[in-house]
Design a protein around this motif. Structure first.
Motif, mmCIF file in Angstrom:
data_model
loop_
_atom_site.group_PDB
_atom_site.id
_atom_site.type_symbol
_atom_site.label_atom_id
_atom_site.label_comp_id
_atom_site.label_asym_id
_atom_site.label_seq_id
_atom_site.Cartn_x
_atom_site.Cartn_y
_atom_site.Cartn_z
ATOM 1 N N ASN A 67 0.827 -1.217 0.000
ATOM 2 C CA ASN A 67 0.000 0.000 0.000
ATOM 3 C C ASN A 67 0.856 1.259 0.000
ATOM 4 O OD1 ASN A 67 -2.514 1.279 -0.059
ATOM 5 N ND2 ASN A 67 -2.682 1.379 2.163
ATOM 6 N N ASP A 94 -9.784 3.037 7.246
ATOM 7 C CA ASP A 94 -9.615 2.370 5.959
ATOM 8 C C ASP A 94 -8.144 2.200 5.597
ATOM 9 O OD1 ASP A 94 -12.269 1.927 5.402
ATOM 10 O OD2 ASP A 94 -12.540 3.742 4.221
ATOM 11 N N ASP A 95 -7.304 3.140 5.978
ATOM 12 C CA ASP A 95 -5.871 3.030 5.673
ATOM 13 C C ASP A 95 -5.266 1.804 6.350
ATOM 14 O OD1 ASP A 95 -5.609 5.450 4.098
ATOM 15 O OD2 ASP A 95 -5.848 6.553 5.976
ATOM 16 N N VAL A 107 -6.865 -0.932 7.355
ATOM 17 C CA VAL A 107 -7.413 -2.140 6.749
ATOM 18 C C VAL A 107 -6.800 -2.371 5.366
ATOM 19 C CG1 VAL A 107 -9.514 -3.286 5.960
ATOM 20 C CG2 VAL A 107 -9.552 -1.938 8.065
ATOM 21 N N ASN A 108 -6.628 -1.294 4.605
ATOM 22 C CA ASN A 108 -5.989 -1.418 3.290
ATOM 23 C C ASN A 108 -4.552 -1.930 3.410
ATOM 24 O OD1 ASN A 108 -8.284 -0.448 2.038
ATOM 25 N ND2 ASN A 108 -7.546 1.655 1.889
ATOM 26 N N GLY A 124 -12.543 -5.146 10.780
ATOM 27 C CA GLY A 124 -12.713 -4.383 9.547
ATOM 28 C C GLY A 124 -12.305 -5.166 8.313
ATOM 29 N N TYR A 125 -11.210 -5.934 8.424
ATOM 30 C CA TYR A 125 -10.784 -6.761 7.293
ATOM 31 C C TYR A 125 -11.816 -7.854 7.021
ATOM 32 C CZ TYR A 125 -8.022 -9.819 4.337
ATOM 33 O OH TYR A 125 -7.599 -10.602 3.279
ATOM 34 N N ARG A 163 -14.788 -6.725 5.016
ATOM 35 C CA ARG A 163 -14.518 -6.562 3.584
ATOM 36 C C ARG A 163 -14.240 -7.883 2.884
ATOM 37 N NH1 ARG A 163 -10.278 -1.912 2.349
ATOM 38 N NH2 ARG A 163 -10.857 -0.342 3.890
ATOM 39 N N SER A 189 -12.887 8.749 10.646
ATOM 40 C CA SER A 189 -12.931 7.578 9.780
ATOM 41 C C SER A 189 -14.346 7.209 9.357
ATOM 42 C CB SER A 189 -12.310 6.372 10.490
ATOM 43 O OG SER A 189 -10.945 6.568 10.760
ATOM 44 N N ARG A 190 -14.445 6.660 8.164
ATOM 45 C CA ARG A 190 -15.679 6.024 7.708
ATOM 46 C C ARG A 190 -15.737 4.635 8.326
ATOM 47 N NH1 ARG A 190 -16.862 2.414 3.597
ATOM 48 N NH2 ARG A 190 -14.657 2.396 3.023
ATOM 49 N N PRO A 199 -17.696 0.797 9.040
ATOM 50 C CA PRO A 199 -18.618 -0.132 8.379
ATOM 51 C C PRO A 199 -19.986 -0.110 9.043
ATOM 52 C CG PRO A 199 -17.037 -1.317 9.747
ATOM 53 C CD PRO A 199 -16.585 0.111 9.719
#
Length: 293
Positions: free
Chosen positions: A7, A82-83, A85-86, A115-116, A119, A194-195, A197
């Protein structure tokens, strides 16, 4: 020290091969990914506690430092949920991990694991979270409050001396690390914005989930919300322990986790005799009575 590009970052990664060399051939060994918490934590907390017991039970173990932490690159910005998790998704791709994974998270690391799983539900075989919570607005408000307090207090001239006097040299060193992370990054601003879920997507997680708490930790107050979202999960409390449960009582955490992996996840694990297995104080940590609820 091993680093991997993931990433857009140089990520510090450590791995332990399964104790049985044959178990790791042809991707047969289950993979455990260990995720640490924010500011004061690094992958070292796993390396000194649960990593070796998992490897001794024939799991491939992957540990990494979160962005901005430990020996991983520290960009000035980019610290939303999100960062994180990405980063995990990109790291697994970089390491060519393709099979189902067992995620282990300490504190905010458990939140990243959830979070992972939201997704990538088909990729997660199980989740074990220590002193953690799902990514909800209530939990993020609590984390934001703690970050703001630390950002205001730790730069004070007397802060580290007070922490050393009250909690010892190790706590003082970890506080110094937290001060550096908070001063050099936008974590305090990014994470609360943060956004998150949807709760429905968290509730849809259907793999085995374990939550472990210290009985004297304020985080144990998150149990009702976690139970509401994931009612089939197993919840265990270790009496008399605080938020530093993982490093203070690694023997207790080990016993709880290995029992859960055997009973809920169907892995043929036991309690290994591991030479040199110890807590941060250099003493073997006996198991503590725990309460399942």
């Amino acid at each position: 020290m091993s680093t991997v590009r993931a990433n857009g970052l140089s990520v510090h990664v450590e791995q332990l091969a399964p104790a049985d060399a044959d178990a790791g051939r042809h991707g047969a060994a289950p993979t455990a990914v260990l995720i640490h918490g924010l500011t004061t934590d690094t992958l070292a907390s796993w390396y000194l506690t649960l990593a070796q017991p998992l490897a001794a039970n024939r799991l491939r173990v992957i540990m990494y430092d979160l962005r901005g932490h430990g020996h991983t690159e520290r960009p000035p910005a980019g610290y939303a949920f999100d960062d994180f998790v990405n980063d995990l998704a990109a790291l697994l791709a970089a390491l060519d991990v393709t099979g189902p994974i067992h995620l282990f998270g300490n504190s905010f690391g458990g939140t990243i694991a959830i979070g992972y799983a939201v997704r990538h539900p088909g990729r997660v075989a199980a989740i074990a979270a220590i002193e953690s919570s799902p990514p909800t607005a209530t939990w993020f408000a609590r984390v934001a409050q703690q970050l703001e307090h630390a950002a205001a207090y730790l730069p004070l001239d007397h802060a580290l001396a007070e922490i050393r006097a009250e909690r010892g040299e190790l706590a003082s060193r970890r506080a110094r690390t937290a001060r550096e992370v908070l001063a050099a990054t936008s974590l305090v601003r990014d994470l609360p914005a943060s956004r998150l879920p949807a709760e429905e997507s968290i509730a849809a997680i259907d793999c085995p989930v374990l939550w472990v708490y210290g009985g004297d930790s304020p985080v144990v107050g998150m149990v009702p919300e976690a139970r509401r979202l994931l009612p089939r999960a197993r919840f265990v409390t270790v009496p008399g322990q605080r938020h530093s449960l993982l490093v203070d009582r690694p023997g207790a955490v080990r016993d709880i986790v290995l029992s859960w992996l055997r009973e809920e996840c169907g892995l043929p694990v036991g309690l290994p005799n591991i030479t040199g297995f110890s807590g941060h104080d250099g003493q073997d940590q006996p198991s503590a009575p725990a309460t399942a609820h």
